[in-house]
Design an enzyme around this catalytic site. Structure first.
Site, PDB file in Angstrom:
ATOM      1  N   ASP A   8       0.853  -1.200   0.000  1.00  0.00           N
ATOM      2  CA  ASP A   8       0.000   0.000   0.000  1.00  0.00           C
ATOM      3  C   ASP A   8       0.887   1.249   0.000  1.00  0.00           C
ATOM      4  O   ASP A   8       2.119   1.158  -0.164  1.00  0.00           O
ATOM      5  CB  ASP A   8      -1.026  -0.043   1.153  1.00  0.00           C
ATOM      6  CG  ASP A   8      -0.417   0.230   2.524  1.00  0.00           C
ATOM      7  OD1 ASP A   8       0.831   0.408   2.627  1.00  0.00           O
ATOM      8  OD2 ASP A   8      -1.176   0.264   3.511  1.00  0.00           O
ATOM      9  N   CYS A  65       2.885  -3.459   3.971  1.00  0.00           N
ATOM     10  CA  CYS A  65       2.068  -2.272   4.268  1.00  0.00           C
ATOM     11  C   CYS A  65       2.734  -1.587   5.456  1.00  0.00           C
ATOM     12  O   CYS A  65       3.940  -1.751   5.666  1.00  0.00           O
ATOM     13  CB  CYS A  65       0.598  -2.624   4.493  1.00  0.00           C
ATOM     14  SG  CYS A  65       0.223  -3.650   5.929  1.00  0.00           S
ATOM     15  N   THR A  67       2.327  -2.060   8.764  1.00  0.00           N
ATOM     16  CA  THR A  67       2.725  -3.070   9.754  1.00  0.00           C
ATOM     17  C   THR A  67       2.890  -4.459   9.153  1.00  0.00           C
ATOM     18  O   THR A  67       3.444  -5.347   9.815  1.00  0.00           O
ATOM     19  CB  THR A  67       1.630  -3.188  10.831  1.00  0.00           C
ATOM     20  OG1 THR A  67       0.399  -3.550  10.176  1.00  0.00           O
ATOM     21  CG2 THR A  67       1.446  -1.891  11.602  1.00  0.00           C
ATOM     22  N   GLY A  68       2.345  -4.672   7.987  1.00  0.00           N
ATOM     23  CA  GLY A  68       2.299  -6.019   7.386  1.00  0.00           C
ATOM     24  C   GLY A  68       1.067  -6.794   7.825  1.00  0.00           C
ATOM     25  O   GLY A  68       0.753  -7.850   7.274  1.00  0.00           O
ATOM     26  N   HIS A  98       8.117 -25.123   8.542  1.00  0.00           N
ATOM     27  CA  HIS A  98       7.058 -25.841   9.264  1.00  0.00           C
ATOM     28  C   HIS A  98       5.663 -25.576   8.703  1.00  0.00           C
ATOM     29  O   HIS A  98       4.804 -26.450   8.766  1.00  0.00           O
ATOM     30  CB  HIS A  98       7.059 -25.438  10.746  1.00  0.00           C
ATOM     31  CG  HIS A  98       8.246 -25.974  11.496  1.00  0.00           C
ATOM     32  ND1 HIS A  98       8.326 -25.946  12.874  1.00  0.00           N
ATOM     33  CD2 HIS A  98       9.413 -26.541  11.071  1.00  0.00           C
ATOM     34  CE1 HIS A  98       9.482 -26.477  13.259  1.00  0.00           C
ATOM     35  NE2 HIS A  98      10.163 -26.836  12.185  1.00  0.00           N
ATOM     36  N   HIS A 133       4.889 -31.939   9.634  1.00  0.00           N
ATOM     37  CA  HIS A 133       4.459 -30.565   9.335  1.00  0.00           C
ATOM     38  C   HIS A 133       3.419 -30.549   8.211  1.00  0.00           C
ATOM     39  O   HIS A 133       2.533 -29.701   8.191  1.00  0.00           O
ATOM     40  CB  HIS A 133       5.666 -29.696   8.982  1.00  0.00           C
ATOM     41  CG  HIS A 133       6.693 -29.666  10.064  1.00  0.00           C
ATOM     42  ND1 HIS A 133       6.447 -29.135  11.302  1.00  0.00           N
ATOM     43  CD2 HIS A 133       7.957 -30.161  10.111  1.00  0.00           C
ATOM     44  CE1 HIS A 133       7.511 -29.279  12.065  1.00  0.00           C
ATOM     45  NE2 HIS A 133       8.446 -29.907  11.371  1.00  0.00           N
TER      46      HIS A 133
HETATM   47  C1  RB5 Z   1      -2.212   2.499   6.468  1.00  0.00           C
HETATM   48  O1  RB5 Z   1      -2.222   3.694   7.171  1.00  0.00           O
HETATM   49  C2  RB5 Z   1      -2.001   1.342   7.436  1.00  0.00           C
HETATM   50  O2  RB5 Z   1      -3.168   1.112   8.155  1.00  0.00           O
HETATM   51  C3  RB5 Z   1      -1.582   0.124   6.675  1.00  0.00           C
HETATM   52  O3  RB5 Z   1      -0.422   0.378   5.953  1.00  0.00           O
HETATM   53  C4  RB5 Z   1      -1.286  -1.124   7.497  1.00  0.00           C
HETATM   54  O4  RB5 Z   1      -0.395  -0.867   8.523  1.00  0.00           O
HETATM   55  C5  RB5 Z   1      -2.451  -1.895   7.944  1.00  0.00           C
HETATM   56  O5  RB5 Z   1      -2.376  -2.970   8.544  1.00  0.00           O
END
Ligand code: RB5
Length: 147
Positions: A8, A65, A67-68, A98, A133
């Site tokens: 994103d 993104c 946080t991922g 695994h 696994h």
């Molecule tokens: C975008 O602001 C943020 O919410 C997105 O990049 C991500 O961290 C969501 O999980």
């Protein structure tokens, strides 16, 4: 090996750096976007890359993104996807060995580029160990059939 990559707005630069890094290592990279800095919706990109992996258009997927977390949650809704979000290389490696993960996610606001490269390296270099696994992965995938 073909790797699909998606992100994103929070991860445009990190996506470009990781794509370049992978290409230098000899991987074929398919960029599913976004390449725009305007705010967008991460589920769209998690879905696109998840579907590309599930359809066999690419062998593996990498999602980034902030946080991922959100983008991996979206990818995991696609049948056949096993996405993991990692902030360190140990979990990335074990998730392949695994759990046979086929999508890796991480956060551009959580890890720096060198840590991201290390996570990617450990994930791509690891191999699924099968055996007990496989039984557990089969159990995970069977949950999809209950829907
Ligand atoms: C975008 O602001 C943020 O919410 C997105 O990049 C991500 O961290 C969501 O999980």
């Amino acid at each position: 090996m073909k790797i699909g990559i998606g992100n994103d707005h929070a991860a445009v630069e990190m996506k470009q750096d990781i794509a370049e890094y992978l290409e230098q290592k000899g991987y074929e990279v398919v960029n599913y976007g976004t390449d725009m800095h305007e705010s967008c919706n991460y589920p769209e990109y998690g879905k696109i890359v998840g579907e590309a992996v599930a359809a066999g258009e690419v062998d593996l997927g990498i999602l980034i993104c902030g946080t991922g977390v959100g983008i991996s949650l979206a990818a995991n809704k696609v049948r056949g996807v096993r996405a993991v979000v990692c902030s360190e290389p140990y979990s990335a490696k074990l998730s392949r060995q695994h759990n046979d993960t086929n999508v890796l996610a991480f956060g551009a606001r959580v890890v720096g580029i060198e840590m991201a490269k290390m996570i990617v390296d450990e994930w791509l270099d690891a191999e699924f160990m099968g055996g007990r696994h496989q039984t557990r992965v089969d159990m995970i995938m069977a949950i999809e059939e209950e829907k």
